[in-house]
Design a protein around this motif. Structure first.
Motif, PDB file in Angstrom:
ATOM      1  N   ALA A   1       0.810  -1.208   0.000  1.00 20.08           N
ATOM      2  CA  ALA A   1       0.000   0.000   0.000  1.00 20.08           C
ATOM      3  C   ALA A   1       0.850   1.267   0.000  1.00 20.08           C
ATOM      4  CB  ALA A   1      -0.936  -0.011   1.210  1.00 20.08           C
ATOM      5  N   ILE A   2       1.826   1.329   0.885  1.00 18.07           N
ATOM      6  CA  ILE A   2       2.639   2.545   0.980  1.00 18.07           C
ATOM      7  C   ILE A   2       3.434   2.759  -0.304  1.00 18.07           C
ATOM      8  CG2 ILE A   2       4.658   3.538   2.145  1.00 18.07           C
ATOM      9  CD1 ILE A   2       3.526   2.517   4.766  1.00 18.07           C
ATOM     10  N   PHE A   3       3.997   1.687  -0.846  1.00 16.97           N
ATOM     11  CA  PHE A   3       4.726   1.801  -2.113  1.00 16.97           C
ATOM     12  C   PHE A   3       3.797   2.293  -3.219  1.00 16.97           C
ATOM     13  CE2 PHE A   3       5.685  -0.248  -6.209  1.00 16.97           C
ATOM     14  CZ  PHE A   3       6.887   0.379  -6.498  1.00 16.97           C
ATOM     15  N   SER A   4       2.606   1.723  -3.287  1.00 18.43           N
ATOM     16  CA  SER A   4       1.691   2.104  -4.368  1.00 18.43           C
ATOM     17  C   SER A   4       1.244   3.553  -4.250  1.00 18.43           C
ATOM     18  CB  SER A   4       0.475   1.165  -4.384  1.00 18.43           C
ATOM     19  OG  SER A   4      -0.290   1.305  -3.195  1.00 18.43           O
ATOM     20  N   LEU A   5       1.033   4.038  -3.029  1.00 18.72           N
ATOM     21  CA  LEU A   5       0.634   5.431  -2.841  1.00 18.72           C
ATOM     22  C   LEU A   5       1.756   6.387  -3.247  1.00 18.72           C
ATOM     23  CD1 LEU A   5      -1.176   5.112   0.615  1.00 18.72           C
ATOM     24  CD2 LEU A   5      -2.256   5.557  -1.597  1.00 18.72           C
ATOM     25  N   ALA A   6       2.981   6.046  -2.832  1.00 15.36           N
ATOM     26  CA  ALA A   6       4.127   6.894  -3.197  1.00 15.36           C
ATOM     27  C   ALA A   6       4.354   6.872  -4.706  1.00 15.36           C
ATOM     28  CB  ALA A   6       5.381   6.412  -2.467  1.00 15.36           C
ATOM     29  N   LEU A   7       4.260   5.679  -5.299  1.00 16.92           N
ATOM     30  CA  LEU A   7       4.457   5.547  -6.744  1.00 16.92           C
ATOM     31  C   LEU A   7       3.374   6.291  -7.516  1.00 16.92           C
ATOM     32  CD1 LEU A   7       6.023   4.237  -9.107  1.00 16.92           C
ATOM     33  CD2 LEU A   7       4.463   2.282  -8.916  1.00 16.92           C
ATOM     34  N   ALA A   8       2.141   6.189  -7.052  1.00 11.67           N
ATOM     35  CA  ALA A   8       1.041   6.880  -7.734  1.00 11.67           C
ATOM     36  C   ALA A   8       1.262   8.386  -7.731  1.00 11.67           C
ATOM     37  CB  ALA A   8      -0.280   6.534  -7.058  1.00 11.67           C
ATOM     38  N   THR A   9       1.657   8.934  -6.588  1.00  6.50           N
ATOM     39  CA  THR A   9       1.903  10.379  -6.513  1.00  6.50           C
ATOM     40  C   THR A   9       3.092  10.766  -7.380  1.00  6.50           C
ATOM     41  OG1 THR A   9       1.232  10.166  -4.196  1.00  6.50           O
ATOM     42  CG2 THR A   9       2.021  12.316  -4.909  1.00  6.50           C
ATOM     43  N   MET A  10       4.111   9.917  -7.384  1.00  6.05           N
ATOM     44  CA  MET A  10       5.291  10.178  -8.215  1.00  6.05           C
ATOM     45  C   MET A  10       4.912  10.255  -9.695  1.00  6.05           C
ATOM     46  SD  MET A  10       8.707   7.817  -8.568  1.00  6.05           S
ATOM     47  CE  MET A  10       9.991   8.184  -9.797  1.00  6.05           C
ATOM     48  N   ILE A  11       4.124   9.303 -10.151  1.00  2.19           N
ATOM     49  CA  ILE A  11       3.761   9.258 -11.568  1.00  2.19           C
ATOM     50  C   ILE A  11       2.818  10.400 -11.938  1.00  2.19           C
ATOM     51  CG2 ILE A  11       2.522   7.907 -13.312  1.00  2.19           C
ATOM     52  CD1 ILE A  11       3.730   5.407 -12.083  1.00  2.19           C
ATOM     53  N   ILE A  12       1.847  10.685 -11.065  1.00  5.23           N
ATOM     54  CA  ILE A  12       0.927  11.795 -11.326  1.00  5.23           C
ATOM     55  C   ILE A  12       1.702  13.104 -11.456  1.00  5.23           C
ATOM     56  CG2 ILE A  12      -0.951  13.184 -10.387  1.00  5.23           C
ATOM     57  CD1 ILE A  12      -1.770  10.449 -11.449  1.00  5.23           C
ATOM     58  N   CYS A  13       2.682  13.279 -10.590  1.00  2.00           N
ATOM     59  CA  CYS A  13       3.502  14.491 -10.643  1.00  2.00           C
ATOM     60  C   CYS A  13       4.407  14.469 -11.880  1.00  2.00           C
ATOM     61  CB  CYS A  13       4.341  14.591  -9.372  1.00  2.00           C
ATOM     62  SG  CYS A  13       4.947  16.242  -9.016  1.00  2.00           S
ATOM     63  N   ALA A  14       4.922  13.291 -12.212  1.00  3.56           N
ATOM     64  CA  ALA A  14       5.849  13.172 -13.337  1.00  3.56           C
ATOM     65  C   ALA A  14       5.190  13.459 -14.683  1.00  3.56           C
ATOM     66  CB  ALA A  14       6.463  11.772 -13.359  1.00  3.56           C
ATOM     67  N   VAL A  15       3.877  13.272 -14.773  1.00  5.32           N
ATOM     68  CA  VAL A  15       3.201  13.511 -16.052  1.00  5.32           C
ATOM     69  C   VAL A  15       2.748  14.959 -16.208  1.00  5.32           C
ATOM     70  CG1 VAL A  15       2.471  11.117 -16.252  1.00  5.32           C
ATOM     71  CG2 VAL A  15       0.915  12.776 -15.201  1.00  5.32           C
ATOM     72  N   GLY A  16       3.169  15.837 -15.279  1.00  8.65           N
ATOM     73  CA  GLY A  16       2.903  17.251 -15.476  1.00  8.65           C
ATOM     74  C   GLY A  16       1.924  17.896 -14.530  1.00  8.65           C
ATOM     75  N   VAL A  17       1.485  17.155 -13.507  1.00 15.73           N
ATOM     76  CA  VAL A  17       0.581  17.730 -12.505  1.00 15.73           C
ATOM     77  C   VAL A  17       1.414  18.325 -11.375  1.00 15.73           C
ATOM     78  CG1 VAL A  17      -1.250  17.222 -10.841  1.00 15.73           C
ATOM     79  CG2 VAL A  17      -1.250  16.098 -13.077  1.00 15.73           C
ATOM     80  N   PHE A  18       1.050  19.518 -10.897  1.00 16.79           N
ATOM     81  CA  PHE A  18       1.798  20.153  -9.801  1.00 16.79           C
ATOM     82  C   PHE A  18       1.816  19.246  -8.589  1.00 16.79           C
ATOM     83  CE2 PHE A  18       0.458  24.633 -11.351  1.00 16.79           C
ATOM     84  CZ  PHE A  18       1.288  24.473 -12.441  1.00 16.79           C
ATOM     85  N   ILE A  19       2.910  19.309  -7.820  1.00 15.97           N
ATOM     86  CA  ILE A  19       3.046  18.421  -6.665  1.00 15.97           C
ATOM     87  C   ILE A  19       1.935  18.613  -5.628  1.00 15.97           C
ATOM     88  CG2 ILE A  19       4.810  19.951  -5.683  1.00 15.97           C
ATOM     89  CD1 ILE A  19       5.991  17.471  -4.306  1.00 15.97           C
ATOM     90  N   PRO A  20       1.500  19.848  -5.275  1.00 18.12           N
ATOM     91  CA  PRO A  20       0.400  19.932  -4.305  1.00 18.12           C
ATOM     92  C   PRO A  20      -0.892  19.337  -4.833  1.00 18.12           C
ATOM     93  CG  PRO A  20       0.936  22.108  -5.173  1.00 18.12           C
ATOM     94  CD  PRO A  20       2.008  21.188  -5.635  1.00 18.12           C
ATOM     95  N   VAL A  21      -1.141  19.512  -6.138  1.00 19.23           N
ATOM     96  CA  VAL A  21      -2.348  18.943  -6.746  1.00 19.23           C
ATOM     97  C   VAL A  21      -2.239  17.423  -6.794  1.00 19.23           C
ATOM     98  CG1 VAL A  21      -3.798  18.892  -8.799  1.00 19.23           C
ATOM     99  CG2 VAL A  21      -2.717  21.027  -8.103  1.00 19.23           C
ATOM    100  N   ALA A  22      -1.047  16.895  -7.089  1.00 18.03           N
ATOM    101  CA  ALA A  22      -0.836  15.444  -7.110  1.00 18.03           C
ATOM    102  C   ALA A  22      -1.139  14.848  -5.741  1.00 18.03           C
ATOM    103  CB  ALA A  22       0.600  15.128  -7.527  1.00 18.03           C
TER     104      ALA A  22
END
Length: 432
Positions: free
Chosen positions: A99-120
């Motif tokens: 779970a923790i890995f998936s949450l961190a990875l999801a935020t990483m990818i959302i941010c990596a595709v161009g979404v601002f970090i606070p929004v991610a």
């Protein structure tokens, strides 16, 4: 006419800007007032002060244009539900055991595709709260996972900070993204390790009734399929990688493909929007993306003004002298300036604007290559950029219903994650 200002005046101007930000004055006005104050107390006339401010703001216009273009992609990813779909798919794919890995990875990818970090963080937070409630994970651990994953994604994304540091050192955005990949993975690994170690420390999500009620009162919206959601970021990544791949493989045709992110990001957003069959919303999503960029652009302009003060002073030269006399290798000025400037502004993008504009020439004079300087400065800017005088601190605290005291506990872990990425980037591109 060249204007030479005193180093102490630049420091006082920077200090005033920080104090005004802490006093809740709008960050853009605080940066402008700090720049004006520094010029005037150094003996500059009103006309000279105006020249310094105008020159400083003009120097960031290239970054501003690219950031506005990135707003099209950000708007499409957020408003269409594509970012939500990607986050949900990643978390569900790895299951509760990771779970923790998936949450961190999801935020990483959302941010990596161009979404601002606070929004991610805001996008993944409801999923994190749902998972945390079932698995008895603390709010502290969840926010460390989300923020750490976001930091890792932020240095490999076409976000304002990457665009700013690439522009500052005159390198391709895609080159900075690729070169930051291994440091980002190391940051992700440390994020998962730290969040796992503290998952029972602090207030558990299941005991925070207000947080859970606030999370699940929203209305569901129809999300695109994962295939459709990936079209926009996939198109952007492929187009951004064509030139770097050509350079590595020495393929002349690919090397000639030098299309700026200013064109690629809006184009990819439109392709993705058509793939999701939401073309009729293009004006609406572009407007939403632009609205989210306004605050960022204004802060960048303010940072340019303050950068004009610093570059017109002898502060960079004085810092170089201090480094030379202290025995510290001058090549470390890039990550050090990234750490200090981002801490001063409580912003990654503002930090790299100030760092690259104020110390760029000095950094390169030590023999550091522009790409190495860009990568290490951006990594350094993630160490202590989430301080209370910035918006990110408060936005992320609200996402987990944290008090100021609770949110302060996250800073240490965020700093360790940012420091890991900085050390790895420095070892890769400066030391070895």
């Amino acid at each position: 006419m060249t204007i030479s200002l005193a180093w102490w005046a630049a420091l006082l101007g920077l200090a005033l800007a920080i104090i005004l930000i802490l006093c809740k004055l709008n960050s853009t006005y605080a940066l402008f007032l700090g720049a004006i104050f520094g010029c005037l107390i150094s003996g500059a006339s009103f006309s000279q002060t105006t020249s310094v401010i105008v020159a400083g703001t003009q120097s960031v216009m290239g970054t501003v244009v690219r950031v506005l273009a990135a707003g099209v992609l950000a708007g499409v990813m957020m408003e269409s539900g594509a970012a939500d779909r990607i986050a949900q798919t990643i978390v569900h794919a790895f299951g509760e055991k990771m779970a923790i890995f998936s949450l961190a990875l999801a935020t990483m990818i959302i941010c990596a595709v161009g979404v601002f970090i606070p929004v991610a963080v805001l996008i993944v937070a409801p999923i994190a709260i749902e998972v945390g409630t079932r698995l008895h994970i603390s709010k502290l651990a969840l926010l460390v996972a989300l923020s750490g994953g976001g930091k890792a994604g932020n240095i490999i994304s076409p976000n304002p900070n990457t665009i700013a540091v690439a522009s500052g050192f005159k390198v391709d955005v895609s080159s900075v993204m690729i070169a930051s990949f291994i440091p980002a993975l190391c940051g992700l690994a440390v994020t998962v390790l730290l969040a796992s170690l503290i998952q029972r420390r602090g207030v558990l999500v299941e005991t925070d009734t207000a947080l859970r009620e606030a999370t699940f009162t929203g209305t569901d919206k129809k999300l695109p399929s994962i295939g459709q959601a990936l079209v926009a970021p996939g198109t952007a990544v492929i187009l951004l990688l064509i030139n770097p791949i050509g350079s590595v493989l020495h393929i002349g045709l690919l090397q000639k493909f030098r299309v700026d992110a200013m064109y690629i990001l809006p184009f990819a957003a439109i392709v993705g929007l058509l793939a999701m069959k939401q073309g009729k919303h293009i004006l609406e999503y572009c407007k939403a993306g632009l609205n989210r960029m306004v605050d960022v652009v204004l802060i960048l302009i303010g940072a340019g003004a303050l950068g004009g003060l610093i570059t017109s002073s002898d502060l960079p030269a004085q810092i170089v002298n201090v480094i030379n006399h202290s025995g510290i290798t001058g090549s470390l000025l890039a990550p050090i300036s990234g750490v200090l400037m981002a801490a001063a502004a409580a912003s990654t993008s503002t930090g790299v604007i100030l760092g690259s504009k104020s110390f760029g020439t000095s950094i390169l004079s030590f023999g550091v290559k522009p790409l190495a300087a860009a990568v290490t400065m951006q990594a350094g800017a993630t160490v202590i950029d989430a301080l209370p005088h910035g918006n990110y601190f408060h936005v992320t605290a609200k996402s987990m219903n944290m008090t100021i005291a609770e949110r302060m506990h996250v800073l240490l872990y965020e700093a360790l994650i940012g420091l890991t990425m900085t050390v790895v980037a420095t070892l890769m591109y400066i030391v070895f």
